[in-house]
Design a protein around this motif. Structure first.
Motif, PDB file in Angstrom:
ATOM      1  N   ARG A   1       0.830  -1.216   0.000  1.00 36.19           N
ATOM      2  CA  ARG A   1       0.000   0.000   0.000  1.00 36.19           C
ATOM      3  C   ARG A   1       0.859   1.259   0.000  1.00 36.19           C
ATOM      4  N   ASP A   2       2.038   1.217   0.654  1.00 37.86           N
ATOM      5  CA  ASP A   2       2.947   2.368   0.619  1.00 37.86           C
ATOM      6  C   ASP A   2       3.488   2.618  -0.783  1.00 37.86           C
ATOM      7  N   MET A   3       3.730   1.544  -1.543  1.00 40.68           N
ATOM      8  CA  MET A   3       4.221   1.683  -2.921  1.00 40.68           C
ATOM      9  C   MET A   3       3.107   2.137  -3.875  1.00 40.68           C
ATOM     10  N   ASN A   4       1.849   1.812  -3.549  1.00 42.80           N
ATOM     11  CA  ASN A   4       0.701   2.117  -4.404  1.00 42.80           C
ATOM     12  C   ASN A   4      -0.317   2.914  -3.602  1.00 42.80           C
ATOM     13  N   VAL A   5      -0.034   4.196  -3.428  1.00 39.77           N
ATOM     14  CA  VAL A   5      -0.877   5.042  -2.586  1.00 39.77           C
ATOM     15  C   VAL A   5      -2.264   5.242  -3.197  1.00 39.77           C
ATOM     16  N   LYS A   6      -2.341   5.370  -4.495  1.00 36.68           N
ATOM     17  CA  LYS A   6      -3.626   5.668  -5.150  1.00 36.68           C
ATOM     18  C   LYS A   6      -4.461   4.432  -5.465  1.00 36.68           C
ATOM     19  N   VAL A   7      -3.913   3.257  -5.275  1.00 39.57           N
ATOM     20  CA  VAL A   7      -4.638   2.022  -5.606  1.00 39.57           C
ATOM     21  C   VAL A   7      -5.615   1.690  -4.484  1.00 39.57           C
ATOM     22  N   GLN A   8      -6.864   1.395  -4.855  1.00 39.22           N
ATOM     23  CA  GLN A   8      -7.882   0.960  -3.906  1.00 39.22           C
ATOM     24  C   GLN A   8      -8.015  -0.552  -4.039  1.00 39.22           C
ATOM     25  N   CYS A   9      -7.654  -1.252  -2.984  1.00 32.95           N
ATOM     26  CA  CYS A   9      -7.604  -2.720  -3.048  1.00 32.95           C
ATOM     27  C   CYS A   9      -8.988  -3.343  -3.263  1.00 32.95           C
ATOM     28  N   ASP A  10     -10.053  -2.718  -2.755  1.00 35.72           N
ATOM     29  CA  ASP A  10     -11.381  -3.292  -2.943  1.00 35.72           C
ATOM     30  C   ASP A  10     -11.898  -3.085  -4.369  1.00 35.72           C
ATOM     31  N   ARG A  11     -11.261  -2.196  -5.131  1.00 39.11           N
ATOM     32  CA  ARG A  11     -11.679  -1.942  -6.516  1.00 39.11           C
ATOM     33  C   ARG A  11     -10.546  -2.232  -7.494  1.00 39.11           C
ATOM     34  N   LEU A  12      -9.753  -3.191  -7.261  1.00 37.85           N
ATOM     35  CA  LEU A  12      -8.628  -3.544  -8.119  1.00 37.85           C
ATOM     36  C   LEU A  12      -9.146  -4.225  -9.389  1.00 37.85           C
ATOM     37  N   LEU A  13      -8.857  -3.613 -10.538  1.00 36.98           N
ATOM     38  CA  LEU A  13      -9.377  -4.118 -11.816  1.00 36.98           C
ATOM     39  C   LEU A  13      -8.298  -4.848 -12.602  1.00 36.98           C
ATOM     40  N   PRO A  14      -8.648  -5.940 -13.261  1.00 35.99           N
ATOM     41  CA  PRO A  14      -7.682  -6.613 -14.133  1.00 35.99           C
ATOM     42  C   PRO A  14      -7.271  -5.676 -15.266  1.00 35.99           C
ATOM     43  N   GLY A  15      -5.983  -5.671 -15.594  1.00 33.22           N
ATOM     44  CA  GLY A  15      -5.466  -4.803 -16.645  1.00 33.22           C
ATOM     45  C   GLY A  15      -4.851  -3.528 -16.106  1.00 33.22           C
ATOM     46  N   SER A  16      -5.111  -3.199 -14.835  1.00 34.74           N
ATOM     47  CA  SER A  16      -4.484  -2.012 -14.258  1.00 34.74           C
ATOM     48  C   SER A  16      -3.058  -2.359 -13.839  1.00 34.74           C
ATOM     49  N   ILE A  17      -2.238  -1.340 -13.642  1.00 39.97           N
ATOM     50  CA  ILE A  17      -0.836  -1.551 -13.323  1.00 39.97           C
ATOM     51  C   ILE A  17      -0.580  -1.092 -11.895  1.00 39.97           C
ATOM     52  N   VAL A  18       0.099  -1.932 -11.129  1.00 42.78           N
ATOM     53  CA  VAL A  18       0.500  -1.600  -9.757  1.00 42.78           C
ATOM     54  C   VAL A  18       2.012  -1.771  -9.659  1.00 42.78           C
ATOM     55  N   CYS A  19       2.601  -1.205  -8.609  1.00 39.59           N
ATOM     56  CA  CYS A  19       4.041  -1.304  -8.395  1.00 39.59           C
ATOM     57  C   CYS A  19       4.325  -2.393  -7.366  1.00 39.59           C
ATOM     58  N   VAL A  20       5.312  -3.213  -7.661  1.00 34.49           N
ATOM     59  CA  VAL A  20       5.731  -4.289  -6.756  1.00 34.49           C
ATOM     60  C   VAL A  20       7.238  -4.151  -6.531  1.00 34.49           C
ATOM     61  N   PRO A  21       7.755  -4.702  -5.427  1.00 35.01           N
ATOM     62  CA  PRO A  21       9.196  -4.589  -5.183  1.00 35.01           C
ATOM     63  C   PRO A  21      10.007  -5.345  -6.235  1.00 35.01           C
ATOM     64  N   ASP A  22      11.168  -4.768  -6.572  1.00 30.05           N
ATOM     65  CA  ASP A  22      12.075  -5.378  -7.546  1.00 30.05           C
ATOM     66  C   ASP A  22      12.977  -6.349  -6.809  1.00 30.05           C
ATOM     67  N   ARG A  23      12.811  -7.651  -7.017  1.00 26.53           N
ATOM     68  CA  ARG A  23      13.605  -8.680  -6.321  1.00 26.53           C
ATOM     69  C   ARG A  23      15.052  -8.683  -6.785  1.00 26.53           C
ATOM     70  N   THR A  24      15.273  -8.315  -8.049  1.00 27.36           N
ATOM     71  CA  THR A  24      16.651  -8.334  -8.541  1.00 27.36           C
ATOM     72  C   THR A  24      17.485  -7.275  -7.836  1.00 27.36           C
ATOM     73  N   ARG A  25      16.935  -6.123  -7.511  1.00 29.47           N
ATOM     74  CA  ARG A  25      17.670  -5.064  -6.811  1.00 29.47           C
ATOM     75  C   ARG A  25      17.897  -5.446  -5.347  1.00 29.47           C
ATOM     76  N   SER A  26      16.909  -6.078  -4.735  1.00 29.42           N
ATOM     77  CA  SER A  26      17.047  -6.430  -3.328  1.00 29.42           C
ATOM     78  C   SER A  26      18.089  -7.528  -3.143  1.00 29.42           C
ATOM     79  N   THR A  27      18.264  -8.429  -4.117  1.00 25.28           N
ATOM     80  CA  THR A  27      19.251  -9.498  -4.012  1.00 25.28           C
ATOM     81  C   THR A  27      20.661  -8.978  -4.293  1.00 25.28           C
ATOM     82  N   LYS A  28      20.788  -7.915  -5.109  1.00 30.70           N
ATOM     83  CA  LYS A  28      22.098  -7.364  -5.436  1.00 30.70           C
ATOM     84  C   LYS A  28      22.702  -6.618  -4.242  1.00 30.70           C
ATOM     85  N   LYS A  29      21.840  -6.055  -3.400  1.00 22.17           N
ATOM     86  CA  LYS A  29      22.345  -5.280  -2.260  1.00 22.17           C
ATOM     87  C   LYS A  29      22.806  -6.179  -1.225  1.00 22.17           C
TER      88      LYS A  29
END
Length: 194
Positions: free
Chosen positions: A166-194
């Motif tokens: 929810r911190d990464m997607n402030v404007k996204v409403q979870c109860d109205r999440l529509l297929p085809g919309s775009i949300v932000c998720v953590p980048d695993r490749t960056r977290s593993t490199k650190k």
């Protein structure tokens, strides 16, 4: 009224004392009356220009009683048509000569306006370019929501808590999440490199 409208008036274009009294649509000639009562005919197709006398001035008692009456003048022309009357109901041209030119040019100006509006909308409008990055934070990636996804399932599949999602997607409403919309998720490749 336009800036040069006075140049279209009879007072400006006719000799002093001349008055336009009629128009013959068959020949395209205007008729004018002089101070002394003589009738003049203009050239065919010209509103103003060289005139020739059609009738001589009349000096009779009837002229004083009925000023502007053409019935005392010759009633027919050489081609058999009658002359126009000189009373207040003349059939003089009352429209603007340039109005037809503006009507002709209107579609052109309309087309130019539409093209300029399209150029402004597509090229110059800042809102149309859209955001350069879908996810502004560097440690996040965009994710396309699939049918049946929920915020909790997306966060769990990408290894973060629901609060972090929810911190990464402030404007996204979870109860109205529509297929085809775009949300932000953590980048695993960056977290593993650190």
């Amino acid at each position: 009224m336009g800036r040069w409208t006075q140049y279209d008036e009879d007072d400006y274009n006719l000799p002093e004392g001349m008055k336009r009294i009629g128009y013959d649509a068959d020949t395209g000639c205007y008729y004018f009356k002089d101070r002394d009562g003589s009738i003049w005919q203009g050239e065919s197709g010209a509103r103003y220009g060289e005139m020739k006398r059609v009738s001589s001035p009349r000096a009779s008692v009837e002229d004083d009683e009925r000023p502007g009456d053409l019935e005392a003048a010759p009633t027919t022309r050489q081609d058999g048509y009658q002359l126009l009357s000189a009373d207040g109901t003349t059939m003089a041209y009352k429209g603007d000569v340039n109005a037809s030119a503006y009507r002709t040019l209107f579609p052109f100006f309309l087309l130019i306006t539409v093209v300029l509006l399209l150029v402004w909308r597509l090229v110059l409008s800042p809102g149309l370019s859209g955001p350069t990055k879908l996810c502004p934070k560097p440690e996040t990636l965009p994710y396309l929501v699939q049918p049946g996804d929920s915020c909790w399932e997306i966060s769990k599949a990408h290894g973060c808590s629901l609060d972090q999602f929810r911190d990464m997607n402030v404007k996204v409403q979870c109860d109205r999440l529509l297929p085809g919309s775009i949300v932000c998720v953590p980048d695993r490749t960056r977290s593993t490199k650190k």
